[in-house]
Write an enzyme that holds these catalytic residues in place. Sequence first.
Site, PDB file in Angstrom:
ATOM      1  N   ASP A   8       0.877  -1.169   0.000  1.00  0.00           N
ATOM      2  CA  ASP A   8       0.000   0.000   0.000  1.00  0.00           C
ATOM      3  C   ASP A   8       0.925   1.232   0.000  1.00  0.00           C
ATOM      4  O   ASP A   8       2.124   1.114   0.284  1.00  0.00           O
ATOM      5  CB  ASP A   8      -0.873  -0.021   1.258  1.00  0.00           C
ATOM      6  CG  ASP A   8      -1.614   1.286   1.451  1.00  0.00           C
ATOM      7  OD1 ASP A   8      -2.217   1.779   0.476  1.00  0.00           O
ATOM      8  OD2 ASP A   8      -1.586   1.826   2.584  1.00  0.00           O
ATOM      9  N   ASP A  10      -0.315   5.122   0.847  1.00  0.00           N
ATOM     10  CA  ASP A  10      -0.648   6.136   1.860  1.00  0.00           C
ATOM     11  C   ASP A  10      -0.693   5.529   3.264  1.00  0.00           C
ATOM     12  O   ASP A  10      -1.446   4.586   3.523  1.00  0.00           O
ATOM     13  CB  ASP A  10      -1.985   6.801   1.525  1.00  0.00           C
ATOM     14  CG  ASP A  10      -1.859   7.699   0.318  1.00  0.00           C
ATOM     15  OD1 ASP A  10      -0.961   8.549   0.308  1.00  0.00           O
ATOM     16  OD2 ASP A  10      -2.646   7.540  -0.634  1.00  0.00           O
ATOM     17  N   GLY A  51     -10.111   7.600  -0.720  1.00  0.00           N
ATOM     18  CA  GLY A  51     -10.004   8.407  -1.932  1.00  0.00           C
ATOM     19  C   GLY A  51     -10.194   9.874  -1.607  1.00  0.00           C
ATOM     20  O   GLY A  51     -11.179  10.256  -0.953  1.00  0.00           O
ATOM     21  N   LYS A  84      -5.217  20.202  -4.797  1.00  0.00           N
ATOM     22  CA  LYS A  84      -4.632  19.426  -3.685  1.00  0.00           C
ATOM     23  C   LYS A  84      -3.474  18.557  -4.178  1.00  0.00           C
ATOM     24  O   LYS A  84      -2.408  18.512  -3.558  1.00  0.00           O
ATOM     25  CB  LYS A  84      -5.719  18.555  -3.025  1.00  0.00           C
ATOM     26  CG  LYS A  84      -5.278  17.816  -1.788  1.00  0.00           C
ATOM     27  CD  LYS A  84      -4.561  16.502  -2.070  1.00  0.00           C
ATOM     28  CE  LYS A  84      -5.478  15.381  -2.455  1.00  0.00           C
ATOM     29  NZ  LYS A  84      -4.743  14.110  -2.670  1.00  0.00           N
ATOM     30  N   THR A 121      -2.778   0.809  -4.601  1.00  0.00           N
ATOM     31  CA  THR A 121      -3.172   2.010  -3.861  1.00  0.00           C
ATOM     32  C   THR A 121      -4.412   2.654  -4.451  1.00  0.00           C
ATOM     33  O   THR A 121      -4.638   2.561  -5.666  1.00  0.00           O
ATOM     34  CB  THR A 121      -2.020   3.041  -3.851  1.00  0.00           C
ATOM     35  OG1 THR A 121      -2.467   4.237  -3.203  1.00  0.00           O
ATOM     36  CG2 THR A 121      -1.551   3.400  -5.256  1.00  0.00           C
ATOM     37  N   THR A 123      -4.669   5.856  -4.250  1.00  0.00           N
ATOM     38  CA  THR A 123      -4.262   7.239  -4.523  1.00  0.00           C
ATOM     39  C   THR A 123      -4.100   7.470  -6.031  1.00  0.00           C
ATOM     40  O   THR A 123      -3.931   6.525  -6.804  1.00  0.00           O
ATOM     41  CB  THR A 123      -2.952   7.577  -3.766  1.00  0.00           C
ATOM     42  OG1 THR A 123      -2.934   8.970  -3.463  1.00  0.00           O
ATOM     43  CG2 THR A 123      -1.724   7.224  -4.561  1.00  0.00           C
TER      44      THR A 123
END
Length: 240
Positions: A8, A10, A51, A84, A121, A123
């Site tokens: 993973d 994050d 998410g 972001k 992931t 992300t």
Amino acid sequence: MLKALIWDVDGTLAETERDGHRLAFNQAFAECGLPWHWGVAEYGGLLRVAGGFERLLAYMDERTDLAAGSDARRRLAGEIHRSKNRHYANLVAQGALVARPGVMRLLGECREQGIAQAVATTTSRSNVEALFPHLFGASWQSLFAAVVCAEDAPRKKPDPQVYRLALERLGCTPATVIAIEDSPAGLAAARAAGVACLVTPSSYFAAANFSAAVGVCRDLDAGPVDVAALQASLARTWDP
Ligand code: XBP
Ligand code: MG
């Protein structure tokens, strides 16, 4: 027999949620002229939604000071989310994130011992492309046989889609791989794909329930977690 390790990103490789995405969201709010601010504790609650875009939409849905209309809301969420991710890349470039203990060591040991490595992931790919050169150097792509991100597997964890795709790209069956995760959603995603999972809780999940994990350790240097330990965990899962 262990053939591959699935990482993973994050919270597992680095404290990216608390020290990366959260700060970047706050910078994006300011850039978009919004008086919103996510504190450390508040962001922990928001992490129940996986998410970044979906997390933001869930937050916006609860606000009463926003114009109704889901199309306008999604457009604004999209604008904030893109901002972001730009701020996240800047924070990474400024050195805001470092690898958690044991990550670099275990990655190197797997490479030396011929254990394939992949990434699973939720992300965005841009976040991986910002973070990985910083953590692993310019040739980071050579470390991973597969890098599965949100764009490849849009159904976010705890959905197992990202793990199923990682298995497919690795050409491995669940019985030959192990995952490392930091969160309940990540653990659930791995297990739903039939993958054994070791958990190194990130700061937000230190008190969470990880009873479905094959093992839980404060960080990868606690144990320490090495290739032999991963082999033993896999054997315990499939031949208890
Ligand atoms: C990670 C996430 C990510 C990040 C932000 O979950 O939920 O979405 O919060 O990235 P996991 P994006 O570690 O379980 O994969 O803003 O790109 O979604
Ligand atoms: Mg995670």
